[in-house]
Design a protein around this motif. Structure first.
Motif, PDB file in Angstrom:
ATOM      1  N   UNK A 252      48.520  96.380 -12.267  1.00 22.12           N
ATOM      2  CA  UNK A 252      49.446  97.490 -12.498  1.00 22.12           C
ATOM      3  C   UNK A 252      50.353  97.267 -13.705  1.00 22.12           C
ATOM      4  N   UNK A 253      50.161  96.167 -14.430  1.00 19.88           N
ATOM      5  CA  UNK A 253      51.004  95.886 -15.592  1.00 19.88           C
ATOM      6  C   UNK A 253      50.642  96.780 -16.772  1.00 19.88           C
ATOM      7  N   UNK A 254      51.633  97.316 -17.431  1.00 19.96           N
ATOM      8  CA  UNK A 254      51.402  98.032 -18.687  1.00 19.96           C
ATOM      9  C   UNK A 254      51.152  96.970 -19.762  1.00 19.96           C
ATOM     10  N   UNK A 255      49.933  96.940 -20.287  1.00 22.98           N
ATOM     11  CA  UNK A 255      49.553  95.862 -21.212  1.00 22.98           C
ATOM     12  C   UNK A 255      49.691  96.260 -22.671  1.00 22.98           C
ATOM     13  N   UNK A 256      49.940  97.522 -22.939  1.00 21.30           N
ATOM     14  CA  UNK A 256      50.078  97.969 -24.319  1.00 21.30           C
ATOM     15  C   UNK A 256      50.155  99.473 -24.371  1.00 21.30           C
ATOM     16  N   UNK A 257      50.151  99.999 -25.578  1.00 22.48           N
ATOM     17  CA  UNK A 257      50.216 101.446 -25.758  1.00 22.48           C
ATOM     18  C   UNK A 257      49.186 101.874 -26.806  1.00 22.48           C
ATOM     19  N   UNK A 258      48.847 103.137 -26.779  1.00 24.73           N
ATOM     20  CA  UNK A 258      47.818 103.675 -27.665  1.00 24.73           C
ATOM     21  C   UNK A 258      48.252 103.531 -29.118  1.00 24.73           C
ATOM     22  N   UNK A 259      47.395 102.928 -29.917  1.00 25.80           N
ATOM     23  CA  UNK A 259      47.701 102.701 -31.332  1.00 25.80           C
ATOM     24  C   UNK A 259      47.442 103.957 -32.158  1.00 25.80           C
ATOM     25  N   UNK A 260      47.852 103.898 -33.405  1.00 25.40           N
ATOM     26  CA  UNK A 260      47.613 105.032 -34.310  1.00 25.40           C
ATOM     27  C   UNK A 260      46.119 105.295 -34.454  1.00 25.40           C
ATOM     28  N   UNK A 261      45.333 104.235 -34.654  1.00 24.31           N
ATOM     29  CA  UNK A 261      43.887 104.406 -34.823  1.00 24.31           C
ATOM     30  C   UNK A 261      43.250 104.965 -33.565  1.00 24.31           C
ATOM     31  N   UNK A 262      43.674 104.477 -32.385  1.00 20.83           N
ATOM     32  CA  UNK A 262      43.112 104.979 -31.135  1.00 20.83           C
ATOM     33  C   UNK A 262      43.516 106.423 -30.892  1.00 20.83           C
ATOM     34  N   UNK A 263      44.722 106.770 -31.277  1.00 19.12           N
ATOM     35  CA  UNK A 263      45.171 108.158 -31.124  1.00 19.12           C
ATOM     36  C   UNK A 263      44.299 109.099 -31.959  1.00 19.12           C
ATOM     37  N   UNK A 264      43.984 108.698 -33.173  1.00 19.16           N
ATOM     38  CA  UNK A 264      43.124 109.522 -34.018  1.00 19.16           C
ATOM     39  C   UNK A 264      41.727 109.670 -33.432  1.00 19.16           C
ATOM     40  N   UNK A 265      41.215 108.613 -32.785  1.00 19.89           N
ATOM     41  CA  UNK A 265      39.863 108.645 -32.233  1.00 19.89           C
ATOM     42  C   UNK A 265      39.776 109.416 -30.934  1.00 19.89           C
ATOM     43  N   UNK A 266      40.860 109.436 -30.153  1.00 22.67           N
ATOM     44  CA  UNK A 266      40.796 109.973 -28.794  1.00 22.67           C
ATOM     45  C   UNK A 266      41.547 111.282 -28.583  1.00 22.67           C
ATOM     46  N   UNK A 267      42.453 111.607 -29.482  1.00 25.89           N
ATOM     47  CA  UNK A 267      43.296 112.767 -29.262  1.00 25.89           C
ATOM     48  C   UNK A 267      44.502 112.486 -28.394  1.00 25.89           C
ATOM     49  N   UNK A 268      44.678 111.240 -27.976  1.00 28.98           N
ATOM     50  CA  UNK A 268      45.841 110.867 -27.178  1.00 28.98           C
ATOM     51  C   UNK A 268      47.067 110.720 -28.079  1.00 28.98           C
ATOM     52  N   UNK A 269      48.234 110.780 -27.467  1.00 31.15           N
ATOM     53  CA  UNK A 269      49.465 110.562 -28.216  1.00 31.15           C
ATOM     54  C   UNK A 269      49.642 109.072 -28.485  1.00 31.15           C
ATOM     55  N   UNK A 270      50.016 108.746 -29.693  1.00 33.12           N
ATOM     56  CA  UNK A 270      50.348 107.365 -30.013  1.00 33.12           C
ATOM     57  C   UNK A 270      51.505 106.912 -29.129  1.00 33.12           C
ATOM     58  N   UNK A 271      51.407 105.673 -28.624  1.00 32.12           N
ATOM     59  CA  UNK A 271      52.469 105.142 -27.777  1.00 32.12           C
ATOM     60  C   UNK A 271      52.261 105.371 -26.294  1.00 32.12           C
ATOM     61  N   UNK A 272      51.227 106.092 -25.886  1.00 32.47           N
ATOM     62  CA  UNK A 272      50.956 106.335 -24.470  1.00 32.47           C
ATOM     63  C   UNK A 272      50.626 105.003 -23.790  1.00 32.47           C
ATOM     64  N   UNK A 273      51.256 104.694 -22.638  1.00 29.77           N
ATOM     65  CA  UNK A 273      51.025 103.391 -22.005  1.00 29.77           C
ATOM     66  C   UNK A 273      49.634 103.259 -21.389  1.00 29.77           C
ATOM     67  N   UNK A 274      49.137 102.033 -21.392  1.00 29.62           N
ATOM     68  CA  UNK A 274      47.831 101.696 -20.818  1.00 29.62           C
ATOM     69  C   UNK A 274      48.041 100.527 -19.865  1.00 29.62           C
ATOM     70  N   UNK A 275      47.490 100.628 -18.637  1.00 27.91           N
ATOM     71  CA  UNK A 275      47.671  99.559 -17.657  1.00 27.91           C
ATOM     72  C   UNK A 275      46.438  98.660 -17.594  1.00 27.91           C
ATOM     73  N   UNK A 276      46.612  97.488 -16.982  1.00 31.91           N
ATOM     74  CA  UNK A 276      45.574  96.468 -16.940  1.00 31.91           C
ATOM     75  C   UNK A 276      44.364  96.904 -16.126  1.00 31.91           C
ATOM     76  N   UNK A 277      44.578  97.360 -14.869  1.00 32.58           N
ATOM     77  CA  UNK A 277      43.492  97.865 -14.047  1.00 32.58           C
ATOM     78  C   UNK A 277      42.660  96.792 -13.368  1.00 32.58           C
ATOM     79  N   UNK A 278      41.667  97.256 -12.581  1.00 28.77           N
ATOM     80  CA  UNK A 278      40.691  96.429 -11.896  1.00 28.77           C
ATOM     81  C   UNK A 278      39.307  96.870 -12.333  1.00 28.77           C
ATOM     82  N   UNK A 279      38.283  96.012 -12.137  1.00 28.49           N
ATOM     83  CA  UNK A 279      36.948  96.499 -12.460  1.00 28.49           C
ATOM     84  C   UNK A 279      36.445  97.395 -11.336  1.00 28.49           C
ATOM     85  N   UNK A 280      35.272  98.018 -11.509  1.00 28.70           N
ATOM     86  CA  UNK A 280      34.943  99.204 -10.719  1.00 28.70           C
ATOM     87  C   UNK A 280      34.766  98.971  -9.226  1.00 28.70           C
ATOM     88  N   UNK A 281      34.325  97.786  -8.800  1.00 30.38           N
ATOM     89  CA  UNK A 281      34.134  97.584  -7.362  1.00 30.38           C
ATOM     90  C   UNK A 281      35.466  97.623  -6.616  1.00 30.38           C
TER      91      UNK A 281
END
Length: 508
Positions: A215-244
């Motif tokens: 559940x830790x916020x490990x970073x935020x969307x970078x400028x390059x990722x924002x351009x590629x995805x349409x997301x807002x720069x700075x949007x938080x991203x959490x660590x997560x678990x794998x699919x199982x």
């Protein structure tokens, strides 16, 4: 929580990548899917192009965000995906090579060598479970032996979801569920880098990314990722678990004694426990939160048996129609027993036997197609119990997901064979829903994982075991196990015989 809040969740599976937007009541607002391409350059080799996986993920993020209303307030991004494999990057963050997937078997010889000289026992003692060929450490050993130039370029060992998080944030992290086997000390939940020394890979001791709770916020969307995805720069991203384990969270059973079963192309079973048990069973994973672990057993049995029944046995159009045909036969199929080991790879759980094959036992001239079809459903359900019996704790609650959960007959038979109530959660994207729950906790939308699950997960259907039927399947389960154990020598003899026949020349 504010009306309009949206949780974005990516589920990067082996065959498809999905991005789902949920509101904070668990409603699916938008979904986008892209198929992935898998390469098989040699027998037993299974790979994906890492850049292509990122590009397809970016496409789904762009499509989903474009479909949301203007008033939608994105709270962040959660990512889950296929586990294990080797997703290695250089110091500059570029892929070392194509990702080698969890289903790859090229490192089987590496593990055999470790088993022969006792090193595998040392790995198990440290982390609690034995690695399989598709995990990163044996694959890294294969890389060092077969592709030393590429091995020398490895800077960080990632997984699929960790690679995607890196492309979103520029941060190199992983979570405990990905790291447990074989990198964690099961007693401390921290890295034990001595495992690299143990297997002669000391040069890779520093290749592990930062360990972060799911559940830790490990970073935020970078400028390059924002351009590629349409997301807002700075949007938080959490660590997560794998699919199982993420699917267990998304199914609402991520508490001690809860079990999630996926009825898909393969059967996946897991039970959540408090801390690592003293005995090893299945693949154990530390979740890195609240002392929870999950233990999983995967089986190669699954829906291909039903697809085969449609094509080879029944005069019906699709799997949906099989249920009505099976219902025409009684409990126990009047003496026919089916073992669902249809995969050409044999079986991997709860026992490992590459020579295992499917069979019907007990056929007589009185049996019709309806008996064979019902026996197929029963064999699959007994195989579920066989795996559940192999887990290190008795299950209290069972949630079913996957394509097979659409079959009311199969769900009822699982309840009968387990003699447990089973539930089918609403919606179809349990992995993504689990990622959304972890995201919601990480960004403060929910005070706890329990609160997130209560809000996001609802039950669609419940199946109660039928007392008289459950008693009959309890007897049939004993026969199911006895027969499959007795078949081991037959499977081996069959495989040996046909290898000799195939080596003898062309068939006439």
């Amino acid at each position: 929580m504010t009306e309009g809040n949206v949780l974005l969740a990516v589920d990067a599976g082996t065959s498809a990548i999905k991005t789902v937007a949920f509101d904070t009541d668990g409603n699916e607002l938008a979904v986008a899917t892209r198929e992935t391409e898998t390469h098989r350059p040699a027998p037993g080799h299974v790979e994906q192009e890492m850049s292509a996986v990122w590009e397809r993920t970016a496409e789904t993020l762009r499509e989903v965000t474009a479909a949301l209303p203007d008033e939608a307030d994105l709270l962040g991004v959660g990512v889950t995906g296929q586990g294990d494999g080797l997703w290695a990057v250089t110091e500059a963050g570029r892929p070392v090579r194509n990702a080698i997937l969890w289903s790859d078997s090229r490192a089987a010889g590496v593990l055999s060598a470790w088993e022969s000289d006792g090193r595998l026992d040392d790995v198990v003692a440290q982390c609690g479970s034995a690695p399989y060929p598709g995990m990163s450490l044996p694959l890294l050993a294969w890389l060092a032996r077969e592709e030393p130039d590429r091995f020398d370029r490895v800077d960080t060992l990632l997984s699929c979801k960790d690679w995607l998080k890196y492309r979103l944030t520029g941060e190199r992290t992983t979570d405990h569920s990905e790291a447990t086997v074989p990198y964690l000390d099961r007693s401390t939940g921290e890295y034990e880098r001595g495992v690299f020394d143990l297997v002669g890979l000391s040069a890779a001791r520093d290749a592990l990314p930062r360990l972060a709770s799911p559940t830790e916020v490990v970073g935020s969307v970078t400028t390059a990722a924002a351009e590629a995805t349409g997301l807002d720069e700075g949007l938080p991203v959490v660590s997560g678990l794998f699919d199982v384990p993420a699917s267990g969270v998304g199914s609402g059973v991520a508490t001690p004694g809860g079990s999630a079963v996926t009825l898909g192309t393969s059967l996946t079973h897991q039970v959540f426990v408090e801390g690592p048990p003293s005995v090893t069973s299945g693949i154990g994973m530390d979740l890195g939160m609240d002392g929870l672990w999950t233990y999983a057993i995967g089986s190669n049995a699954g829906t291909p048996s039903l697809d085969w029944a449609v094509d080879a046995l029944a005069d019906v159009e699709d799997v949906t129609a099989l249920g009505d045909l099976a219902a025409a036969a009684p409990v126990g199929s009047e003496g026919v027993l089916y073992h669902p080991y249809l995969s050409t790879s044999g079986e991997r759980g709860p026992f490992v036997d590459p020579d295992a094959r499917a069979q019907f036992v007990g056929l007589t001239p009185e049996h019709g197609v309806e008996h064979l079809v019902r026996s197929t459903f029963e064999g699959l359900s007994l195989a579920v119990r066989d795996c559940i019996e192999g887990l290190p704790r008795e299950v209290d609650r069972v949630a079913l997901s996957g394509g097979g959960a659409r079959s009311a007959l199969w769900c009822q038979l699982v309840a009968d064979c387990l003699d447990r109530q089973v539930v089918v959660p609403a919606g179809t994207e349990q992995g993504a829903r689990g990622a959304a729950a972890l995201l919601g906790v990480g960004v403060g939308a929910f005070p706890s994982l329990e609160a997130a699950v209560d809000r996001l997960v609802t039950v669609d259907r419940r199946y109660i075991p039928r007392e008289d039927v459950a008693a009959r399947y309890d007897r049939l389960y004993d026969l199911f196990v006895d027969v499959r154990q007795a078949m081991e020598t037959v499977w081996s003899r069959r495989a040996e015989t046909f290898r000799e026949l195939d080596a003898g020349g062309e068939r006439t």
